[in-house]
Design a protein around this motif. Structure first.
Motif, PDB file in Angstrom:
ATOM      1  N   ASN A  26       0.757  -1.417   0.092  1.00  0.00           N
ATOM      2  CA  ASN A  26       0.059  -0.009   0.137  1.00  0.00           C
ATOM      3  C   ASN A  26       0.968   1.376   0.002  1.00  0.00           C
ATOM      4  OD1 ASN A  26       0.765   0.113   2.712  1.00  0.00           O
ATOM      5  ND2 ASN A  26      -1.409  -0.230   3.525  1.00  0.00           N
ATOM      6  N   ASP A  58       1.043  -8.237  -2.146  1.00  0.00           N
ATOM      7  CA  ASP A  58      -0.261  -7.804  -1.404  1.00  0.00           C
ATOM      8  C   ASP A  58      -0.584  -6.343  -1.980  1.00  0.00           C
ATOM      9  OD1 ASP A  58      -2.663  -8.705   0.113  1.00  0.00           O
ATOM     10  OD2 ASP A  58      -2.381  -6.716   0.460  1.00  0.00           O
ATOM     11  N   SER A 161     -12.004  -9.988   2.515  1.00  0.00           N
ATOM     12  CA  SER A 161     -11.579  -9.072   3.535  1.00  0.00           C
ATOM     13  C   SER A 161     -12.165  -7.800   4.450  1.00  0.00           C
ATOM     14  CB  SER A 161     -10.176  -7.973   2.963  1.00  0.00           C
ATOM     15  OG  SER A 161      -9.422  -7.488   3.836  1.00  0.00           O
ATOM     16  N   ASN A 162     -12.083  -7.972   5.545  1.00  0.00           N
ATOM     17  CA  ASN A 162     -12.855  -6.793   6.419  1.00  0.00           C
ATOM     18  C   ASN A 162     -14.350  -7.423   6.452  1.00  0.00           C
ATOM     19  OD1 ASN A 162     -10.726  -4.775   6.708  1.00  0.00           O
ATOM     20  ND2 ASN A 162     -10.951  -4.586   4.363  1.00  0.00           N
ATOM     21  N   GLN A 181      -8.431 -12.048   4.896  1.00  0.00           N
ATOM     22  CA  GLN A 181      -7.630 -11.025   5.218  1.00  0.00           C
ATOM     23  C   GLN A 181      -8.274 -10.068   6.327  1.00  0.00           C
ATOM     24  OE1 GLN A 181      -5.027  -7.392   3.276  1.00  0.00           O
ATOM     25  NE2 GLN A 181      -4.452  -9.353   2.440  1.00  0.00           N
ATOM     26  N   LEU A 212       2.232  -5.212  11.561  1.00  0.00           N
ATOM     27  CA  LEU A 212       3.297  -4.301  12.645  1.00  0.00           C
ATOM     28  C   LEU A 212       2.800  -3.128  13.175  1.00  0.00           C
ATOM     29  CD1 LEU A 212       6.493  -4.393  10.072  1.00  0.00           C
ATOM     30  CD2 LEU A 212       6.079  -5.733  12.380  1.00  0.00           C
ATOM     31  N   SER A 214       1.217  -0.494  11.874  1.00  0.00           N
ATOM     32  CA  SER A 214       1.772   0.471  11.055  1.00  0.00           C
ATOM     33  C   SER A 214       3.194   1.076  11.791  1.00  0.00           C
ATOM     34  CB  SER A 214       0.833   1.826  11.075  1.00  0.00           C
ATOM     35  OG  SER A 214      -0.393   1.306  10.549  1.00  0.00           O
ATOM     36  N   LYS A 220      10.922   0.718  17.097  1.00  0.00           N
ATOM     37  CA  LYS A 220      11.879   1.733  16.800  1.00  0.00           C
ATOM     38  C   LYS A 220      11.350   3.129  17.449  1.00  0.00           C
ATOM     39  CE  LYS A 220       9.269   2.861  12.312  1.00  0.00           C
ATOM     40  NZ  LYS A 220       9.510   3.041  10.957  1.00  0.00           N
ATOM     41  N   LYS A 285       8.309   0.894   3.433  1.00  0.00           N
ATOM     42  CA  LYS A 285       8.792   2.399   2.915  1.00  0.00           C
ATOM     43  C   LYS A 285       9.745   2.233   1.997  1.00  0.00           C
ATOM     44  CE  LYS A 285       5.207   4.464   4.421  1.00  0.00           C
ATOM     45  NZ  LYS A 285       4.806   4.363   5.829  1.00  0.00           N
TER      46      LYS A 285
HETATM   47  P1  NAP Z   1       2.072  -2.821   8.772  1.00  0.00           P
HETATM   48  O1  NAP Z   1       2.630  -3.579   7.893  1.00  0.00           O
HETATM   49  O2  NAP Z   1       1.542  -2.840  10.161  1.00  0.00           O
HETATM   50  O3  NAP Z   1       3.311  -1.393   8.989  1.00  0.00           O
HETATM   51  C1  NAP Z   1       4.271  -1.289   7.785  1.00  0.00           C
HETATM   52  C2  NAP Z   1       4.756   0.113   8.174  1.00  0.00           C
HETATM   53  O4  NAP Z   1       5.696  -0.229   9.115  1.00  0.00           O
HETATM   54  C3  NAP Z   1       5.844   0.606   6.901  1.00  0.00           C
HETATM   55  O5  NAP Z   1       4.983   1.244   6.041  1.00  0.00           O
HETATM   56  C4  NAP Z   1       6.767   1.390   7.653  1.00  0.00           C
HETATM   57  O6  NAP Z   1       6.201   2.619   8.001  1.00  0.00           O
HETATM   58  C5  NAP Z   1       7.095   0.591   8.987  1.00  0.00           C
HETATM   59  N1  NAP Z   1       7.855  -0.761   8.775  1.00  0.00           N
HETATM   60  C6  NAP Z   1       8.054  -1.851   8.210  1.00  0.00           C
HETATM   61  N2  NAP Z   1       9.006  -2.455   8.116  1.00  0.00           N
HETATM   62  C7  NAP Z   1       9.927  -1.783   9.106  1.00  0.00           C
HETATM   63  C8  NAP Z   1      11.091  -2.139   9.660  1.00  0.00           C
HETATM   64  N3  NAP Z   1      11.909  -3.118   9.335  1.00  0.00           N
HETATM   65  N4  NAP Z   1      11.944  -1.059  10.437  1.00  0.00           N
HETATM   66  C9  NAP Z   1      11.054   0.071  10.709  1.00  0.00           C
HETATM   67  N5  NAP Z   1       9.921   0.266  10.213  1.00  0.00           N
HETATM   68  C10 NAP Z   1       9.280  -0.543   9.417  1.00  0.00           C
HETATM   69  O7  NAP Z   1       1.067  -1.741   7.946  1.00  0.00           O
HETATM   70  P2  NAP Z   1       0.703  -1.871   6.533  1.00  0.00           P
HETATM   71  O8  NAP Z   1       2.002  -1.712   5.638  1.00  0.00           O
HETATM   72  O9  NAP Z   1      -0.413  -0.637   6.358  1.00  0.00           O
HETATM   73  O10 NAP Z   1      -0.158  -3.182   6.222  1.00  0.00           O
HETATM   74  C11 NAP Z   1       0.425  -4.231   5.645  1.00  0.00           C
HETATM   75  C12 NAP Z   1      -0.156  -4.608   4.348  1.00  0.00           C
HETATM   76  O11 NAP Z   1      -1.566  -4.965   4.605  1.00  0.00           O
HETATM   77  C13 NAP Z   1      -0.489  -3.418   3.308  1.00  0.00           C
HETATM   78  O12 NAP Z   1       0.779  -3.103   2.796  1.00  0.00           O
HETATM   79  C14 NAP Z   1      -1.440  -3.821   2.558  1.00  0.00           C
HETATM   80  O13 NAP Z   1      -0.979  -4.705   1.443  1.00  0.00           O
HETATM   81  C15 NAP Z   1      -2.488  -4.638   3.588  1.00  0.00           C
HETATM   82  N6  NAP Z   1      -3.401  -3.945   3.999  1.00  0.00           N
HETATM   83  C16 NAP Z   1      -4.726  -4.459   3.960  1.00  0.00           C
HETATM   84  C17 NAP Z   1      -5.819  -3.899   4.264  1.00  0.00           C
HETATM   85  C18 NAP Z   1      -7.101  -4.275   4.015  1.00  0.00           C
HETATM   86  O14 NAP Z   1      -8.317  -3.850   4.407  1.00  0.00           O
HETATM   87  N7  NAP Z   1      -7.475  -5.488   3.376  1.00  0.00           N
HETATM   88  C19 NAP Z   1      -5.642  -2.620   5.220  1.00  0.00           C
HETATM   89  C20 NAP Z   1      -4.531  -2.250   5.244  1.00  0.00           C
HETATM   90  C21 NAP Z   1      -3.227  -2.851   4.753  1.00  0.00           C
HETATM   91  P3  NAP Z   1       7.137   4.002   8.493  1.00  0.00           P
HETATM   92  O15 NAP Z   1       8.620   3.748   8.089  1.00  0.00           O
HETATM   93  O16 NAP Z   1       6.233   4.931   7.934  1.00  0.00           O
HETATM   94  O17 NAP Z   1       7.097   3.662   9.968  1.00  0.00           O
END
Ligand code: NAP
Length: 315
Positions: A26, A58, A161-162, A181, A212, A214, A220, A285
């Motif tokens: 995303n 994804d 999903s959802n 999901q 994670l 977000s 960190k 990111k």
């Molecule tokens: P997440 O995986 O909980 O968090 C990802 C964020 O954490 C990254 O953008 C980055 O943000 C930080 N991060 C990731 N790896 C890191 C590392 N090794 N060290 C430090 N910071 C790190 O949240 P998400 O990306 O929103 O969710 C995961 C995936 O789920 C999405 O990409 C999407 O494909 C899917 N999703 C689906 C739905 C749905 O409705 N089905 C909703 C949301 C997401 P920062 O650098 O800004 O901290």
């Protein structure tokens, strides 16, 4: 640092072979979701993921909208080996005159799959999810259309999903749902009461999103960090809640040090110890975060550590 991964598992009953650490995209072209995204950094994340052996990507129509699918498709095409890559995408958002509604009607889902295929530049989608439920379409009819698209070879497996539990039961009346999901992480464990047991009983794989929280679960953050506006919009990053959350996360540092990895790897590895969770899709990111998250594959938590983490995040 790249690492070639050979270890694949099957995603529930979908038959898809995936490396358990995938990539959520995303933040790849998801300009409507994150401020100041750099498309080149997004493409570099996907490229480095594929080069390191990650094969589960994804995305969704609404990330961009449309742009994430285009960028993911572009990188996959350049990389080649399409048959080894598992692309998951999602649809349900209908945008008309700038207004967005959810639509699960068979006709709209069919049109959405066709449009995703074009944006991704591929002949088939490995996993197609109904991204959000609408209010009017019977969910077995919606999934029934996806089953037809599967027979036609346009998609290879079916996800939702959802969905609420009732919507999931209705969607899966004919046993067509391969993957669910939903939001799930150490801070939000609601899925454990009904979704995970239902998934287990029905051979469905559960893919947690926001694994994670977000970024909060990466370890960190410090309690006195000054956060930018985009983070502060999320209630988990606000005031005393943020401080409490950070303290809990930092309590995982000892386990992370014992394994020589980051806290995020411990968190992701913990999800993967659950029966119905075959894969995680942390977002990233940049390519450094992709590489860091992949180290999760090296972590084998002991039964005591699994319990300790469970207990620490019980409430
Ligand atoms: P997440 O995986 O909980 O968090 C990802 C964020 O954490 C990254 O953008 C980055 O943000 C930080 N991060 C990731 N790896 C890191 C590392 N090794 N060290 C430090 N910071 C790190 O949240 P998400 O990306 O929103 O969710 C995961 C995936 O789920 C999405 O990409 C999407 O494909 C899917 N999703 C689906 C739905 C749905 O409705 N089905 C909703 C949301 C997401 P920062 O650098 O800004 O901290």
């Amino acid at each position: 640092m790249t690492k070639i991964v050979n270890e694949k598992v099957t995603l529930g009953k979908s038959g898809l072979k995936i490396v358990p650490v995938g990539l959520g995209t995303n933040a790849v072209g998801g300009h409507n979701l994150f401020p100041n995204l750099d498309e080149e950094a997004g493409k570099a994340s996907v490229k480095s993921a594929l080069e390191s052996g990650i094969n589960f990507l994804d995305t969704a129509f609404i990330y961009g909208p449309g742009r994430s699918e285009e960028l993911v498709g572009e990188v996959v095409k350049k990389f080649g080996h399409r048959d080894e890559i598992v692309i998951a995408t999602k649809g349900a958002h209908k945008i008309t005159d700038g207004k967005t509604v959810f639509d699960n009607s068979p006709a709209f889902l069919r049109e959405s799959v066709e449009n995703s295929l074009k944006r991704l530049g591929t002949d088939y989608i490995d996993l197609y999810y109904i991204h959000f439920p609408d209010e009017h379409t019977p969910k077995d009819e919606a999934v029934g259309e996806l089953a037809k698209l599967k027979q036609e070879g346009k998609i290879r497996s079916i996800g939702v999903s959802n969905f609420s539990m009732d919507q999931l039961r209705e969607a899966n009346k004919d046993g067509h749902v391969d993957v669910v999901q939903g939001e799930y992480n150490l801070f939000k464990r609601g899925a454990e009461s009904e979704f995970l047991p239902y998934a287990k009983e029905n051979g469905i794989s559960f893919v947690p999103y926001f694994p994670l929280a977000s970024g909060l679960l990466t370890g960190k953050y410090h309690v006195d960090d000054q956060l930018d506006e985009s983070k502060l919009k999320n209630p988990m990053f606000q005031g005393d809640t943020f401080k409490r959350n950070v303290e809990k996360v930092n309590a995982l540092r000892e386990i992370a040090n014992a394994h020589g990895v980051d806290i995020s790897n411990i968190v992701l590895a913990w999800y993967l110890t659950q029966d119905t969770i075959d894969a995680v899709i942390p977002g990233a990111k940049n390519d450094r975060q992709v590489a860091a998250n992949l180290k999760t594959l090296d972590v084998k938590l002991t039964p005591e550590q699994i319990q300790q983490i469970d207990f620490l995040f019980r409430d």
